[in-house]
Motif scaffolding. Structure first.
Motif, PDB file in Angstrom:
ATOM      1  N   VAL A 194       0.871  -1.184   0.000  1.00 23.76           N
ATOM      2  CA  VAL A 194       0.000   0.000   0.000  1.00 23.76           C
ATOM      3  C   VAL A 194       0.900   1.224   0.000  1.00 23.76           C
ATOM      4  N   ARG A 195       1.051   1.884  -1.157  1.00 23.98           N
ATOM      5  CA  ARG A 195       2.021   2.971  -1.306  1.00 23.98           C
ATOM      6  C   ARG A 195       1.369   4.356  -1.404  1.00 23.98           C
ATOM      7  N   GLU A 196       0.218   4.446  -2.022  1.00 24.88           N
ATOM      8  CA  GLU A 196      -0.405   5.743  -2.259  1.00 24.88           C
ATOM      9  C   GLU A 196      -0.785   6.401  -0.930  1.00 24.88           C
ATOM     10  N   PRO A 197      -0.399   7.649  -0.706  1.00 23.84           N
ATOM     11  CA  PRO A 197      -0.670   8.309   0.582  1.00 23.84           C
ATOM     12  C   PRO A 197      -2.147   8.323   0.967  1.00 23.84           C
ATOM     13  N   ALA A 198      -3.025   8.648   0.024  1.00 25.21           N
ATOM     14  CA  ALA A 198      -4.451   8.713   0.355  1.00 25.21           C
ATOM     15  C   ALA A 198      -4.994   7.341   0.735  1.00 25.21           C
ATOM     16  N   LEU A 199      -4.499   6.309   0.060  1.00 22.67           N
ATOM     17  CA  LEU A 199      -4.952   4.959   0.377  1.00 22.67           C
ATOM     18  C   LEU A 199      -4.419   4.528   1.747  1.00 22.67           C
ATOM     19  N   ARG A 200      -3.180   4.899   2.047  1.00 23.09           N
ATOM     20  CA  ARG A 200      -2.628   4.594   3.370  1.00 23.09           C
ATOM     21  C   ARG A 200      -3.449   5.273   4.466  1.00 23.09           C
ATOM     22  N   GLU A 201      -3.870   6.508   4.198  1.00 23.89           N
ATOM     23  CA  GLU A 201      -4.697   7.219   5.176  1.00 23.89           C
ATOM     24  C   GLU A 201      -6.050   6.528   5.356  1.00 23.89           C
ATOM     25  N   ALA A 202      -6.613   6.031   4.256  1.00 25.22           N
ATOM     26  CA  ALA A 202      -7.910   5.347   4.339  1.00 25.22           C
ATOM     27  C   ALA A 202      -7.785   4.062   5.162  1.00 25.22           C
ATOM     28  N   TYR A 203      -6.713   3.313   4.942  1.00 24.89           N
ATOM     29  CA  TYR A 203      -6.471   2.124   5.765  1.00 24.89           C
ATOM     30  C   TYR A 203      -6.284   2.526   7.227  1.00 24.89           C
ATOM     31  N   GLY A 204      -5.579   3.619   7.461  1.00 19.58           N
ATOM     32  CA  GLY A 204      -5.352   4.072   8.827  1.00 19.58           C
ATOM     33  C   GLY A 204      -6.640   4.434   9.543  1.00 19.58           C
ATOM     34  N   ARG A 205      -7.563   5.085   8.816  1.00 19.69           N
ATOM     35  CA  ARG A 205      -8.852   5.421   9.425  1.00 19.69           C
ATOM     36  C   ARG A 205      -9.617   4.151   9.791  1.00 19.69           C
ATOM     37  N   GLN A 206      -9.537   3.149   8.935  1.00 21.59           N
ATOM     38  CA  GLN A 206     -10.255   1.921   9.238  1.00 21.59           C
ATOM     39  C   GLN A 206      -9.600   1.179  10.404  1.00 21.59           C
ATOM     40  N   ARG A 207      -8.303   1.267  10.498  1.00 22.20           N
ATOM     41  CA  ARG A 207      -7.628   0.679  11.663  1.00 22.20           C
ATOM     42  C   ARG A 207      -8.116   1.340  12.953  1.00 22.20           C
ATOM     43  N   ALA A 208      -8.264   2.667  12.938  1.00 25.98           N
ATOM     44  CA  ALA A 208      -8.754   3.387  14.112  1.00 25.98           C
ATOM     45  C   ALA A 208     -10.190   2.989  14.431  1.00 25.98           C
ATOM     46  N   GLU A 209     -11.011   2.788  13.402  1.00 25.50           N
ATOM     47  CA  GLU A 209     -12.395   2.380  13.620  1.00 25.50           C
ATOM     48  C   GLU A 209     -12.461   0.995  14.268  1.00 25.50           C
TER      49      GLU A 209
END
Length: 308
Positions: free
Chosen positions: A13-28
């Protein structure tokens, strides 16, 4: 660089926006299932972790839609969600940030696609839930909803290729999990107007719904709950083959899942009458010992893989 960032790198997972989306789901996921998020972060291989997070977040989002609001509202929301997810999987793209991790994980782990579609198709079984007349009705619900839901995440941990033996073991295990959940969540379900124990089983023990709603731990009620916990224990024992059917790198996580169920069952058995008032929770020291033991095993597996 933190462990989560390394996991995203390992998963490609390299794209910054996609990494952020994964990060939000991790927080959820951490917000509503902190123990699961912690265990996954410690026990899963880094390359698997983001995909499990995306699958778990999708499960949570779908469950929320099925459980929130009056029936007509829930059905309309579920129908829209199914259409959006199906279109995203068909087209390979979406404008919804909360679906981007799922699409990426489906591309990386193709086995996930079929499991997501199976679960979406199973949603009506939960929307139409009106209790179980018989044990057979419960088993139909298990096949029609519980197992497809479990397999969304479990498919990512299973063996490559033929998963028929693994699916059978998952079915046995989720039977134990669902039965324990229905017993453990009895007070909350009744407060919400749902009776999740088969009426046939209640009748066999001379117990009525009114008896359960009164919250009195009569000998008949205790016998009923004990019999249901016994059945869950037997299925859980049979489901212990699950860990042997997955890759060594995934075994610590699977053993942890089985262990948490066992600890929950032990807590429920400590005072069955209390289940009429509140769910039982595993003892924290026992949970920490389980997690620590499996963490050491996971580290050994990773050392062996690096040495190879």
């Amino acid at each position: 660089m933190g462990g989560w960032e390394r996991a995203l790198d390992a998963a490609g997972v390299r794209e910054p926006a996609l990494r952020e989306a994964y990060g939000r789901q991790r927080a959820e996921v951490a917000a509503y299932k902190r123990e699961v998020a912690l265990a996954a972060g410690l026990l899963l291989p880094p390359a698997t972790l983001p995909h499990v997070i995306a699958a778990t977040a999708f499960m949570h989002r779908t469950d929320d839609l099925l459980d929130s609001g009056p029936p007509a509202t829930r059905r309309a929301a579920a129908d829209r969600w199914r259409a959006e997810v199906a279109a995203a999987l068909r087209d390979g793209r979406t404008d919804r940030p909360d679906l981007r991790p799922l699409l990426n994980s489906v591309e990386a782990r193709p086995v996930l696609r079929g499991r997501v579609l199976d679960f979406l198709a199973a949603a009506d079984a939960d929307l139409d839930f009106a209790g179980f007349a018989t044990e057979a009705d419960y088993q139909d619900y298990l096949d029609g909803y519980s197992l497809p839901g479990f397999m969304v995440v479990a498919a990512l941990l299973g063996p490559d290729g033929d998963q028929r033996a693994y699916l059978a073991a998952c079915r046995t295990f989720i039977d134990a999990c669902q039965r324990l959940d229905f017993v453990n969540d009895l007070a909350e379900d009744l407060a919400g107007g749902r009776l999740t124990l088969p009426r046939q089983t209640l009748a066999e023990h001379g117990v009525t719904r009114a008896d359960l709603e009164r919250g009195e731990a009569t000998p008949a009620v205790r016998a009923l709950l004990g019999a249901l916990l016994d059945r869950a224990d037997r299925d859980r024992a049979a489901g212990r083959t699950l860990a042997g059917l997955v890759a060594p790198a995934h075994r610590p996580m699977v053993r942890c899942l089985v262990g948490v169920e066992q600890l929950t069952a032990t807590a429920a058995r400590a005072d069955p009458g209390a289940l009429l008032r509140r769910p039982a929770s595993p003892a924290k020291p026992a949970l920490l010992r389980l997690l620590g033991r499996e963490y050491l095993r996971a580290r050994r597996v990773r050392r062996v893989r690096r040495a190879d």
